[in-house]
Design a protein around this motif. Structure first.
Motif, mmCIF file in Angstrom:
data_model
loop_
_atom_site.group_PDB
_atom_site.id
_atom_site.type_symbol
_atom_site.label_atom_id
_atom_site.label_comp_id
_atom_site.label_asym_id
_atom_site.label_seq_id
_atom_site.Cartn_x
_atom_site.Cartn_y
_atom_site.Cartn_z
ATOM 1 N N UNK A 1 24.996 -10.597 1.282
ATOM 2 C CA UNK A 1 25.442 -9.651 0.256
ATOM 3 C C UNK A 1 24.477 -9.620 -0.924
ATOM 4 N N UNK A 2 23.997 -10.780 -1.317
ATOM 5 C CA UNK A 2 23.052 -10.880 -2.436
ATOM 6 C C UNK A 2 21.768 -10.130 -2.107
ATOM 7 N N UNK A 3 21.247 -10.346 -0.917
ATOM 8 C CA UNK A 3 20.033 -9.649 -0.491
ATOM 9 C C UNK A 3 20.251 -8.143 -0.432
ATOM 10 N N UNK A 4 21.385 -7.728 0.091
ATOM 11 C CA UNK A 4 21.693 -6.301 0.191
ATOM 12 C C UNK A 4 21.814 -5.681 -1.189
ATOM 13 N N UNK A 5 22.500 -6.350 -2.090
ATOM 14 C CA UNK A 5 22.679 -5.841 -3.442
ATOM 15 C C UNK A 5 21.336 -5.639 -4.142
ATOM 16 N N UNK A 6 20.480 -6.616 -4.075
ATOM 17 C CA UNK A 6 19.210 -6.515 -4.789
ATOM 18 C C UNK A 6 18.207 -5.607 -4.098
ATOM 19 N N UNK A 7 18.137 -5.665 -2.795
ATOM 20 C CA UNK A 7 17.145 -4.843 -2.087
ATOM 21 C C UNK A 7 17.523 -3.364 -2.119
ATOM 22 N N UNK A 8 18.787 -3.049 -1.883
ATOM 23 C CA UNK A 8 19.191 -1.651 -1.872
ATOM 24 C C UNK A 8 19.465 -1.128 -3.288
ATOM 25 N N UNK A 9 19.695 -2.013 -4.233
ATOM 26 C CA UNK A 9 19.944 -1.595 -5.610
ATOM 27 C C UNK A 9 18.693 -1.408 -6.442
ATOM 28 N N UNK A 10 17.530 -1.738 -5.910
ATOM 29 C CA UNK A 10 16.288 -1.632 -6.689
ATOM 30 C C UNK A 10 15.963 -0.191 -7.070
ATOM 31 N N UNK A 11 16.164 0.730 -6.161
ATOM 32 C CA UNK A 11 15.902 2.137 -6.469
ATOM 33 C C UNK A 11 16.837 2.650 -7.554
ATOM 34 N N UNK A 12 18.095 2.241 -7.502
ATOM 35 C CA UNK A 12 19.057 2.635 -8.529
ATOM 36 C C UNK A 12 18.667 2.035 -9.879
ATOM 37 N N UNK A 13 18.187 0.803 -9.868
ATOM 38 C CA UNK A 13 17.748 0.154 -11.095
ATOM 39 C C UNK A 13 16.593 0.928 -11.720
ATOM 40 N N UNK A 14 15.680 1.415 -10.901
ATOM 41 C CA UNK A 14 14.582 2.245 -11.406
ATOM 42 C C UNK A 14 15.124 3.573 -11.937
ATOM 43 N N UNK A 15 16.110 4.137 -11.256
ATOM 44 C CA UNK A 15 16.717 5.401 -11.682
ATOM 45 C C UNK A 15 17.299 5.295 -13.089
ATOM 46 N N UNK A 16 18.030 4.228 -13.356
ATOM 47 C CA UNK A 16 18.677 4.081 -14.658
ATOM 48 C C UNK A 16 17.783 3.364 -15.669
ATOM 49 N N UNK A 17 16.546 3.128 -15.300
ATOM 50 C CA UNK A 17 15.515 2.544 -16.171
ATOM 51 C C UNK A 17 15.920 1.167 -16.696
ATOM 52 N N UNK A 18 16.524 0.368 -15.836
ATOM 53 C CA UNK A 18 16.898 -0.993 -16.203
ATOM 54 C C UNK A 18 16.024 -2.044 -15.516
ATOM 55 N N UNK A 19 14.906 -1.610 -14.956
ATOM 56 C CA UNK A 19 14.008 -2.529 -14.278
ATOM 57 C C UNK A 19 13.189 -3.322 -15.298
ATOM 58 N N UNK A 20 12.566 -4.379 -14.823
ATOM 59 C CA UNK A 20 11.715 -5.193 -15.682
ATOM 60 C C UNK A 20 10.462 -4.392 -15.995
ATOM 61 N N UNK A 21 10.162 -4.307 -17.269
ATOM 62 C CA UNK A 21 8.999 -3.542 -17.706
ATOM 63 C C UNK A 21 8.193 -4.417 -18.663
ATOM 64 N N UNK A 22 6.899 -4.502 -18.436
ATOM 65 C CA UNK A 22 6.020 -5.222 -19.345
ATOM 66 C C UNK A 22 5.560 -4.203 -20.383
ATOM 67 N N UNK A 23 6.096 -4.334 -21.582
ATOM 68 C CA UNK A 23 5.881 -3.322 -22.610
ATOM 69 C C UNK A 23 4.655 -3.574 -23.489
ATOM 70 N N UNK A 24 3.581 -4.014 -22.920
ATOM 71 C CA UNK A 24 2.375 -4.256 -23.708
ATOM 72 C C UNK A 24 1.855 -2.950 -24.299
ATOM 73 N N UNK A 25 1.760 -1.939 -23.459
ATOM 74 C CA UNK A 25 1.232 -0.653 -23.902
ATOM 75 C C UNK A 25 2.341 0.321 -24.268
ATOM 76 N N UNK A 26 3.404 0.302 -23.524
ATOM 77 C CA UNK A 26 4.446 1.308 -23.666
ATOM 78 C C UNK A 26 5.222 1.184 -24.968
ATOM 79 N N UNK A 27 5.365 0.011 -25.494
ATOM 80 C CA UNK A 27 6.167 -0.195 -26.701
ATOM 81 C C UNK A 27 5.624 0.604 -27.882
#
Length: 168
Positions: free
Chosen positions: A54-80
């Motif tokens: 279940x953990x693997x399914x949640x994270x692997x299939x939820x990654x695209x949704x995380x990108x959709x809602x912009x909650x992914x890990x972002x290194x804000x060196x330039x973007x900030x």
């Protein structure tokens, strides 16, 4: 282009709405595992492995949704410190040069392992476990495809922002 991006978003929105329930189910199963072990003295490798699945399914299939809602890990060196237009450029370049090529490489290099797992219906991780490692490995190409779909949607939206001069 906006319609295409919306249609692509629908894929990960649907998957995200479905797999998010695994988080609650995982907690309930883990609670049941602890209860069975410490109150009733019963343990099951398959039930323990179900949490892993279940953990693997949640994270692997939820990654695209995380990108959709912009909650992914972002290194804000330039973007900030970037303007809205600069952020759109950073995202366009990031999707085209970093995300999609790396995900395509992962898809390419993992495919033989997934194909072989299906060919032999690869069994349990441990004795008495869930005999479906081939399903677990299938999450890798599914992860790749869902992330590419969402990356394309983000790429199209950022291109629209750059074309129209939108900053939102």
């Amino acid at each position: 282009m906006e319609r295409w991006a919306d249609r692509l978003d629908m894929v990960n929105r649907g998957v995200g709405r479905t797999v998010r329930w695994l988080a609650i189910l995982m907690v309930l199963v883990q609670f049941a595992i602890v209860l069975m072990r410490y109150v009733y003295g019963f343990s099951s490798i398959a039930v323990n492995e179900s949490v892993l699945y279940m953990h693997a399914t949640l994270f692997m299939l939820g990654a695209g949704y995380t990108l959709l809602v912009d909650d992914h890990v972002r290194v804000d060196i330039f973007q900030a410190r970037a303007s809205a237009r600069g952020k759109a450029w950073i995202d366009v370049i990031g999707h085209a040069v970093l995300l999609v090529p790396s995900i395509l490489a992962l898809l390419y290099w993992s495919w033989p392992s997934v194909r072989n797992a299906w060919a032999i219906h690869e069994g349990a991780i441990s004795v008495g476990g869930i005999p479906a490692v081939f399903l677990l490995k299938t999450l890798i190409p599914a992860f790749c495809i869902l992330l590419i779909v969402q990356s394309l949607a983000c790429f199209l939206r950022n291109l629209l922002r750059l074309q129209e001069g939108r900053t939102a």
